[in-house]
Write a protein that holds these residues in place. Sequence first.
Motif, PDB file in Angstrom:
ATOM      1  N   PHE A  44       0.830  -1.199   0.000  1.00  0.00           N
ATOM      2  CA  PHE A  44       0.000   0.000   0.000  1.00  0.00           C
ATOM      3  C   PHE A  44       0.869   1.255   0.000  1.00  0.00           C
ATOM      4  CE2 PHE A  44       0.877   0.734   4.433  1.00  0.00           C
ATOM      5  CZ  PHE A  44       0.546   2.061   4.655  1.00  0.00           C
ATOM      6  N   ALA A  45       2.144   1.125   0.396  1.00  0.00           N
ATOM      7  CA  ALA A  45       3.048   2.275   0.442  1.00  0.00           C
ATOM      8  C   ALA A  45       3.480   2.758  -0.938  1.00  0.00           C
ATOM      9  CB  ALA A  45       4.283   1.927   1.273  1.00  0.00           C
ATOM     10  N   ASP A  46       3.208   1.970  -1.978  1.00  0.00           N
ATOM     11  CA  ASP A  46       3.637   2.355  -3.333  1.00  0.00           C
ATOM     12  C   ASP A  46       3.136   3.741  -3.708  1.00  0.00           C
ATOM     13  OD1 ASP A  46       4.771  -0.163  -3.548  1.00  0.00           O
ATOM     14  OD2 ASP A  46       3.073  -1.019  -4.621  1.00  0.00           O
ATOM     15  N   TRP A  47       1.854   4.005  -3.420  1.00  0.00           N
ATOM     16  CA  TRP A  47       1.267   5.275  -3.859  1.00  0.00           C
ATOM     17  C   TRP A  47       1.698   6.453  -2.976  1.00  0.00           C
ATOM     18  CZ3 TRP A  47      -1.900   7.914  -0.522  1.00  0.00           C
ATOM     19  CH2 TRP A  47      -2.480   7.184   0.515  1.00  0.00           C
ATOM     20  N   LEU A  48       2.507   6.191  -1.949  1.00  0.00           N
ATOM     21  CA  LEU A  48       3.114   7.280  -1.181  1.00  0.00           C
ATOM     22  C   LEU A  48       4.494   7.619  -1.733  1.00  0.00           C
ATOM     23  CD1 LEU A  48       2.137   6.275   2.457  1.00  0.00           C
ATOM     24  CD2 LEU A  48       1.222   8.174   1.135  1.00  0.00           C
ATOM     25  N   PHE A  49       5.291   6.608  -2.015  1.00  0.00           N
ATOM     26  CA  PHE A  49       6.661   6.849  -2.460  1.00  0.00           C
ATOM     27  C   PHE A  49       6.729   7.421  -3.873  1.00  0.00           C
ATOM     28  CE2 PHE A  49       7.654   4.150   1.131  1.00  0.00           C
ATOM     29  CZ  PHE A  49       8.841   4.702   1.606  1.00  0.00           C
ATOM     30  N   ALA A  50       5.929   6.879  -4.805  1.00  0.00           N
ATOM     31  CA  ALA A  50       5.999   7.369  -6.187  1.00  0.00           C
ATOM     32  C   ALA A  50       5.644   8.855  -6.293  1.00  0.00           C
ATOM     33  CB  ALA A  50       5.113   6.526  -7.099  1.00  0.00           C
ATOM     34  N   PRO A  51       4.526   9.320  -5.712  1.00  0.00           N
ATOM     35  CA  PRO A  51       4.226  10.755  -5.785  1.00  0.00           C
ATOM     36  C   PRO A  51       5.241  11.616  -5.038  1.00  0.00           C
ATOM     37  CG  PRO A  51       2.254   9.509  -5.271  1.00  0.00           C
ATOM     38  CD  PRO A  51       3.406   8.564  -5.131  1.00  0.00           C
ATOM     39  N   LEU A  52       5.771  11.092  -3.931  1.00  0.00           N
ATOM     40  CA  LEU A  52       6.742  11.862  -3.154  1.00  0.00           C
ATOM     41  C   LEU A  52       7.980  12.189  -3.978  1.00  0.00           C
ATOM     42  CD1 LEU A  52       7.716  13.004  -0.411  1.00  0.00           C
ATOM     43  CD2 LEU A  52       8.635  10.727   0.085  1.00  0.00           C
ATOM     44  N   LEU A  53       8.380  11.272  -4.836  1.00  0.00           N
ATOM     45  CA  LEU A  53       9.599  11.445  -5.617  1.00  0.00           C
ATOM     46  C   LEU A  53       9.334  11.953  -7.027  1.00  0.00           C
ATOM     47  CD1 LEU A  53      11.418   8.240  -4.358  1.00  0.00           C
ATOM     48  CD2 LEU A  53      11.838  10.590  -3.669  1.00  0.00           C
TER      49      LEU A  53
END
Length: 243
Positions: A44-53
């Motif tokens: 579920f963390a995928d959609w946090l890391f991709a937008p963050l970077l």
Amino acid sequence: MFYWLLKFVLLGPFIHLYNRPTVEGVENIPADGPAIMAGNHLSFADWLFAPLLSPRRINYLAKAEYFTTPGIKGRFQKFFFSASGQYPIDRSGADAAEDALNAARKLLDEGRLVGLYPEGTRSPDGRLYKGKTGLARLALETGVPVIPVAVIGTDEVSPPGPFRWRRRKVTVKFGKPIDFSRYEGMGGNRFVERAVTDEVMYELMQLTGQEYVDVYAHSLKKGVPSGSRPDAVPVRIPDTAAG
């Protein structure tokens, strides 16, 4: 405004300090205009890391319940998901898949980046699974480029099961945009849609180094035959902590 507040003041600094994520291929993201951001799905963390970077906001589709829950918890959820770039969609009806595609089209028409998970669900074992053709249908109908987004290590940060957030290294790779204009006018052709989907999955395999499995991930999770209604839900709607 809230998106940038969350990214640069609240959640973003914590993730940068705690997980030390690295990014490759930022130059592959267009400065403006629409694109489909097609990612592998480990956590579920995928959609946090991709937008963050990403230098631009990426919009994902999220359950409408996250925006309508009453009470203090509901208000917090609505703020968090709105600020992090989520777009609400009702997935409870029989037309949920088509509604998801329509929502994605609307966002692309507005010139946005739309994040989708062609596997349809999170990988059950860290391998890369066969992609569903909803992404191809959307790409062929809109004519926008597809950018592969490889996220590596998020399954170690937040593995399946009860919520955990570990101090593990994460890498995000934005691949080169894939132009499918050579298939113009061929939307609806299932062989073309399969070819487009498989090309995207191949690029994700190259970027992530994951082993590819030519079956649908949902068939393993639900215990149904791999050929059973393979494209019934063509667009992944993130569940955050569950799924």
